[in-house]
Enzyme design. Sequence first.
Site, short mmCIF file in Angstrom:
data_model
loop_
_atom_site.label_atom_id
_atom_site.label_comp_id
_atom_site.label_asym_id
_atom_site.label_seq_id
_atom_site.Cartn_x
_atom_site.Cartn_y
_atom_site.Cartn_z
N HIS A 17 0.84 -1.20 0.00
CA HIS A 17 0.00 0.00 0.00
C HIS A 17 0.88 1.26 0.00
O HIS A 17 0.61 2.21 -0.74
CB HIS A 17 -0.89 0.06 1.26
N LYS A 41 -17.52 -6.41 7.17
CA LYS A 41 -16.28 -7.12 7.48
C LYS A 41 -15.99 -7.02 8.97
O LYS A 41 -16.35 -6.04 9.60
CB LYS A 41 -15.11 -6.47 6.71
N ARG A 90 -1.97 -5.74 -8.47
CA ARG A 90 -0.81 -6.61 -8.22
C ARG A 90 -0.64 -7.64 -9.31
O ARG A 90 0.45 -7.90 -9.77
CB ARG A 90 -0.98 -7.34 -6.88
#
Length: 159
Positions: A17, A41, A90
């Site tokens: 990050h 979450k 990524r």
Amino acid sequence: MRKVIYPGTFDPVTNGHIDIIKRASELFDEVIVTVAINPGKTPLFTVNERVNMLQESLKDFKNINVDSFDGLVVDHAHEVGAVGIIRGLRAVSDFEYEFQMALMNRKLASDLTTVFLMPHEKYTYLNSSIIRNLASLNSDVSDFVPDVVLKALNKKFSK
Ligand code: ADP
């Protein structure tokens, strides 16, 4: 003044990050790293803990600020006057989800552009959930997270 937001869960922030945030800060006048309050979450760290760890890790950068938000990313982007949304890519595995989100966000707010940045390849296999798992098993994650996160993980898992 070109401001962008970088939204995410950051549970916890990793060096991947940080790599993306630094790249964005070289391209834009201001980067607002924004911690999502996602009631769906159950994070390891509270919103305040995640914000504080980001602030501590990024304190040397003048054009980077940290906040949190509850609700739609596009609404928060408008609130802070951002012109775009930063996301990290990524691997191909990120692509489908990110593509869907970017197009949905464009449908919701056509004035906002999502900008994808790629981290240094040494961070491409890194994500917060691997870090949480490794740390819970007492594995050394010092190569992957800022010092403040390492301390917080050690404390959480009382090492
Ligand atoms: P979310 O729950 O929204 O995916 P994350 O905090 O996991 O939030 O990630 C925020 C953004 O940062 C996402 O765009 C994600 O793809 C990206 N990201 C996460 N880890 C890395 C990494 N190691 N390198 C580059 N980008 C990353």
